[in-house]
Design a protein around this motif. Structure first.
Motif, PDB file in Angstrom:
ATOM      1  N   LYS A  13      33.877   7.024   1.636  1.00 14.07           N
ATOM      2  CA  LYS A  13      35.030   6.190   1.302  1.00 14.07           C
ATOM      3  C   LYS A  13      34.981   5.655  -0.128  1.00 14.07           C
ATOM      4  CE  LYS A  13      36.328   4.712   5.936  1.00 14.07           C
ATOM      5  NZ  LYS A  13      36.677   3.538   6.788  1.00 14.07           N
ATOM      6  N   GLN A  14      33.800   5.267  -0.602  1.00 14.13           N
ATOM      7  CA  GLN A  14      33.689   4.727  -1.956  1.00 14.13           C
ATOM      8  C   GLN A  14      32.381   5.218  -2.589  1.00 14.13           C
ATOM      9  OE1 GLN A  14      35.116   0.632  -2.821  1.00 14.13           O
ATOM     10  NE2 GLN A  14      34.994   0.294  -0.627  1.00 14.13           N
ATOM     11  N   LYS A  58      38.676  11.994  -5.525  1.00 11.86           N
ATOM     12  CA  LYS A  58      39.853  11.201  -5.167  1.00 11.86           C
ATOM     13  C   LYS A  58      40.779  11.984  -4.244  1.00 11.86           C
ATOM     14  CE  LYS A  58      39.748   8.610  -9.519  1.00 11.86           C
ATOM     15  NZ  LYS A  58      40.384   8.390 -10.846  1.00 11.86           N
ATOM     16  N   GLN A  63      37.411   6.536  -2.960  1.00 13.31           N
ATOM     17  CA  GLN A  63      37.696   5.582  -4.028  1.00 13.31           C
ATOM     18  C   GLN A  63      36.557   5.657  -5.037  1.00 13.31           C
ATOM     19  OE1 GLN A  63      38.402   1.543  -2.764  1.00 13.31           O
ATOM     20  NE2 GLN A  63      38.684   0.776  -4.848  1.00 13.31           N
ATOM     21  N   HIS A  65      34.572   4.587  -8.400  1.00 10.30           N
ATOM     22  CA  HIS A  65      34.294   3.500  -9.347  1.00 10.30           C
ATOM     23  C   HIS A  65      33.468   4.073 -10.494  1.00 10.30           C
ATOM     24  CE1 HIS A  65      35.519   0.479  -6.320  1.00 10.30           C
ATOM     25  NE2 HIS A  65      34.897   1.259  -5.461  1.00 10.30           N
TER      26      HIS A  65
END
Length: 410
Positions: A13-14, A58, A63, A65
């Motif tokens: 997810k991230q 993406k 997500q 960073h």
């Protein structure tokens, strides 16, 4: 938000990545070996390839960073700049005359340019105008010599920090060229509002960890309250034991499977020879020695203590840790390829895959034989262009630090 990584292949997810900056442009034939690269990379093309890689993440719902942006945002938080001033720009490192000028540089430089300096390096000429006292070091250095060396290995975000279930280890790195990375990561994890309340497993201190080193490329969160850790060139028995005790003390892990790797650059980390690509599947370097020693550390009580058993074989223990009926239920995918081809693909990170979901992985497109074989076995491969990125000897898994990933059942 509470971050967690509960598996190696559950929905990602991230994640944190680092788009190469000026530090890659500062690789030269003279410093490339010292900075642990095998070649001088075409920096602009590497950035283009990294942008495409981030876009692929993406597109799969991740997500993304960017490390340099997180560092800049953290440096704008009250008290954050004192952190590198106290640990990095010190009189014992640079001499008394440079202590105040370097502190002034950290205090006065806007956050994003400062983040770029902490990653890309500080030259003598960056601080020459701030110097107001004689400095033997400054007289000794040439105008384009480094006071702070660049950190091009920030590209490989997997290594300097690793989330293991619901806490993070900020890893003491084995090589001097990479130890500055942990200071930058500590600024982010201690000061960025996004990571408020983070629990730390190891490394969030200024102690001399000496030989107790560990790197994230050796850490595999296989799930089901188990972790597998490679022990070799970069991660030592002392480092593995220290992290294991912390994991047991935190109560999030019941067993740690330790795999002894050959101490060679080609086997730098566990993820250079073995990555988990589905809930029941590993991609394995075909010529990985069959007689690898392995040990299982099992938690005893609540204080971090454990017992050690040397395993007769590795993969039956892995199957047991995953909750499978037996090793026959574990898919061990070794590409049928001659040793010359296997060594070439392994050198090009042919076993270094990043799972974004069970059975969905990103890997370098150049490893055609391995990619074709895995596709035939039901794995969906998202091909990553890495003509320049791959020359840094790190694949998609190396370039990614997951911070939120779901659990998955085999």
């Amino acid at each position: 938000m509470t971050f967690h990584v509960d598996s190696e292949v559950g929905q990602l997810k991230q994640a944190i990545v680092h788009r190469p900056g000026i530090e890659l442009s500062r690789l030269t034939p003279a410093n490339v070996d010292e900075l642990l690269f095998d070649d001088v990379m075409w920096a602009d093309r590497a950035r283009e390839e990294h942008d495409a890689f981030a876009a692929q993440l993406k597109a799969e719902g991740v997500q993304v960073h960017h490390f340099a942006q997180l560092l800049a945002e953290a440096l704008d938080v009250a008290g954050a700049r004192e952190f590198p001033q106290e640990r990095l720009t010190t009189a014992t490192r640079f001499g008394p005359a440079l202590d105040a000028p370097l502190d002034e540089l950290v205090a006065s430089t806007p956050a994003q340019p400062l983040a770029d300096l902490l990653i890309g390096g500080v030259l003598k000429r960056d601080v020459a105008d701030l110097l107001h006292a004689p400095s033997l070091l400054m007289d000794y250095l040439g105008p384009d010599d480094f006071l702070l060396r660049p950190l091009p290995n920030h590209l490989f975000q997997r290594d300097n920090s690793a989330w293991v279930y619901d806490a993070v280890s900020i890893n003491p790195m084995a090589k001097p060229a990479r130890r500055g990375e942990t200071i930058n990561s500590r600024v982010i994890y201690n000061f960025h509002p996004m990571f408020a309340g983070t629990s730390f497993l190891y490394g969030n201190d200024s102690l001399a960890h000496d030989t107790a080193t560990i790197e994230g490329g050796d850490i595999t969160v296989i799930g089901n309250r188990a972790v597998m850790i490679g022990m070799g060139e970069r991660s030592t028995p002392q480092g593995v034991e220290t992290l294991a005790r912390s994991l047991f003390r935190a109560g999030s892990v019941d067993s740690v499977i330790v795999v002894e790797l050959p101490k060679a650059r080609a086997f730098m980390h566990l993820d250079t020879v073995m990555t988990m690509i589905d809930a029941d599947a590993f991609c394995i370097y075909p010529y990985l020695p069959d007689a690898l020693r392995s040990f299982t550390l099992r938690r005893v009580g609540e204080g971090g203590d454990f017992k050690i058993e040397e395993n007769a074989e590795l993969f039956p223990i892995v199957a047991e840790a995953l909750g499978l009926a037996g090793v026959d239920d574990l898919r061990l995918l070794r590409t049928p390829i001659d040793q010359f081809g296997a060594e070439r693909e392994q050198w090009d990170d042919g076993n270094n895959f990043l799972a974004v979901a069970p059975g969905v992985i990103l890997g370098y497109e150049r490893n055609t034989t391995t990619n074709r074989y895995l596709t035939e076995h039901g794995i969906r491969i998202i091909p990553v262009v890495g003509e320049e990125l791959g020359r840094g000897r790190g694949g998609p898994r190396c370039m990614t630090c997951p911070i939120e990933r779901e659990a998955v059942s085999a």
